[in-house]
Design a protein around this motif. Sequence first.
Motif, mmCIF file in Angstrom:
data_model
loop_
_atom_site.group_PDB
_atom_site.id
_atom_site.type_symbol
_atom_site.label_atom_id
_atom_site.label_comp_id
_atom_site.label_asym_id
_atom_site.label_seq_id
_atom_site.Cartn_x
_atom_site.Cartn_y
_atom_site.Cartn_z
ATOM 1 N N ASN A 1 0.824 -1.203 0.000
ATOM 2 C CA ASN A 1 0.000 0.000 0.000
ATOM 3 C C ASN A 1 0.869 1.267 0.000
ATOM 4 O OD1 ASN A 1 -2.341 1.514 0.019
ATOM 5 N ND2 ASN A 1 -2.722 1.231 2.193
ATOM 6 N N SER A 2 1.836 1.343 0.914
ATOM 7 C CA SER A 2 2.643 2.557 1.007
ATOM 8 C C SER A 2 3.543 2.713 -0.216
ATOM 9 C CB SER A 2 3.459 2.585 2.303
ATOM 10 O OG SER A 2 4.298 1.475 2.409
ATOM 11 N N TYR A 3 4.156 1.636 -0.684
ATOM 12 C CA TYR A 3 5.023 1.732 -1.860
ATOM 13 C C TYR A 3 4.226 2.149 -3.093
ATOM 14 C CZ TYR A 3 8.379 0.913 -5.503
ATOM 15 O OH TYR A 3 9.207 1.100 -6.587
ATOM 16 N N SER A 4 3.107 1.501 -3.340
ATOM 17 C CA SER A 4 2.356 1.778 -4.571
ATOM 18 C C SER A 4 1.760 3.182 -4.573
ATOM 19 C CB SER A 4 1.284 0.718 -4.814
ATOM 20 O OG SER A 4 0.351 0.704 -3.768
ATOM 21 N N GLN A 5 1.396 3.710 -3.418
ATOM 22 C CA GLN A 5 0.861 5.081 -3.380
ATOM 23 C C GLN A 5 1.937 6.107 -3.723
ATOM 24 O OE1 GLN A 5 -1.724 6.402 -0.218
ATOM 25 N NE2 GLN A 5 -2.420 4.312 0.164
ATOM 26 N N ILE A 6 3.183 5.791 -3.433
ATOM 27 C CA ILE A 6 4.270 6.733 -3.691
ATOM 28 C C ILE A 6 4.861 6.551 -5.089
ATOM 29 C CG2 ILE A 6 6.568 7.467 -2.928
ATOM 30 C CD1 ILE A 6 5.702 6.446 -0.083
ATOM 31 N N ALA B 1 3.756 4.442 -7.894
ATOM 32 C CA ALA B 1 2.994 3.820 -8.986
ATOM 33 C C ALA B 1 3.359 4.399 -10.348
ATOM 34 C CB ALA B 1 1.496 3.960 -8.733
ATOM 35 N N ASP B 2 3.621 5.698 -10.404
ATOM 36 C CA ASP B 2 3.907 6.339 -11.695
ATOM 37 C C ASP B 2 5.363 6.190 -12.147
ATOM 38 O OD1 ASP B 2 4.988 7.995 -9.767
ATOM 39 O OD2 ASP B 2 4.309 9.850 -10.718
ATOM 40 N N TYR C 1 9.067 3.881 3.933
ATOM 41 C CA TYR C 1 7.924 4.481 3.246
ATOM 42 C C TYR C 1 6.809 4.745 4.242
ATOM 43 C CZ TYR C 1 10.349 2.520 -0.780
ATOM 44 O OH TYR C 1 11.299 2.189 -1.693
ATOM 45 N N LEU D 1 2.740 6.308 4.307
ATOM 46 C CA LEU D 1 1.600 6.674 3.457
ATOM 47 C C LEU D 1 1.610 8.177 3.208
ATOM 48 C CD1 LEU D 1 -1.124 4.457 5.152
ATOM 49 C CD2 LEU D 1 -0.162 4.135 2.861
ATOM 50 N N PRO D 2 1.377 8.591 1.965
ATOM 51 C CA PRO D 2 1.464 10.011 1.612
ATOM 52 C C PRO D 2 0.622 10.945 2.478
ATOM 53 C CG PRO D 2 1.295 8.688 -0.367
ATOM 54 C CD PRO D 2 1.100 7.746 0.806
ATOM 55 N N LYS D 3 -0.517 10.496 2.955
ATOM 56 C CA LYS D 3 -1.364 11.397 3.745
ATOM 57 C C LYS D 3 -0.730 11.748 5.091
ATOM 58 C CE LYS D 3 -4.771 8.576 6.175
ATOM 59 N NZ LYS D 3 -6.183 8.270 6.260
#
Length: 187
Positions: free
Chosen positions: A26-31, A33-34, A100, A102-104
Amino acid sequence: MRNEDYMELKKVNQSDIFELQEVCKNSYSQIFADHWTENGLELYLEQEFGERRLKAELNNTNYEYFFICKHSKNIGFAKVNNKSSLKLSELANSELEKIYILPKYSGMGIGKIALTEIINRIQKKGKRLIFLCVIDSNKNAIAFYEKLGFEFHSKTRLEIPLFKEELKGMERMCLTLNQEKQLKTSS
């Protein structure tokens, strides 16, 4: 420390594997993904955070995983390799492989508190050097590490398939530990 700043670093054990897997992915993919082409993200998540790999690393005393918690909720993770094969120096060293959040929860000082605690724990093990690698275009992350005392060591390159070519440049950064003094976790 104010109550709203409260952060806990909790060592992960085998019984936490599925929760760790969820937090990692979750934390890796939110940061990041692009940063991937095609289905690279999905392949990387399975390679790095698949059940088989996490179980093996949690059984290996050279690796340590930590949950980064705020008010008892896992909001990120860190992975430390205490027996790095990279010969940066003759000093005993550890590698901060991943951290990592979470972005929030970014921008709240939680990363600084978590990394300071990780540095202190590594220092207590008698290690003299911590190193990490960061994408060279990630100026915010580089500035964050520099504020904690990490310095540029060398350039390297991320060699994994399906990661965007323009993001493969990496900076290796090191922090020499002072055995007499521990870092303060407060700002």
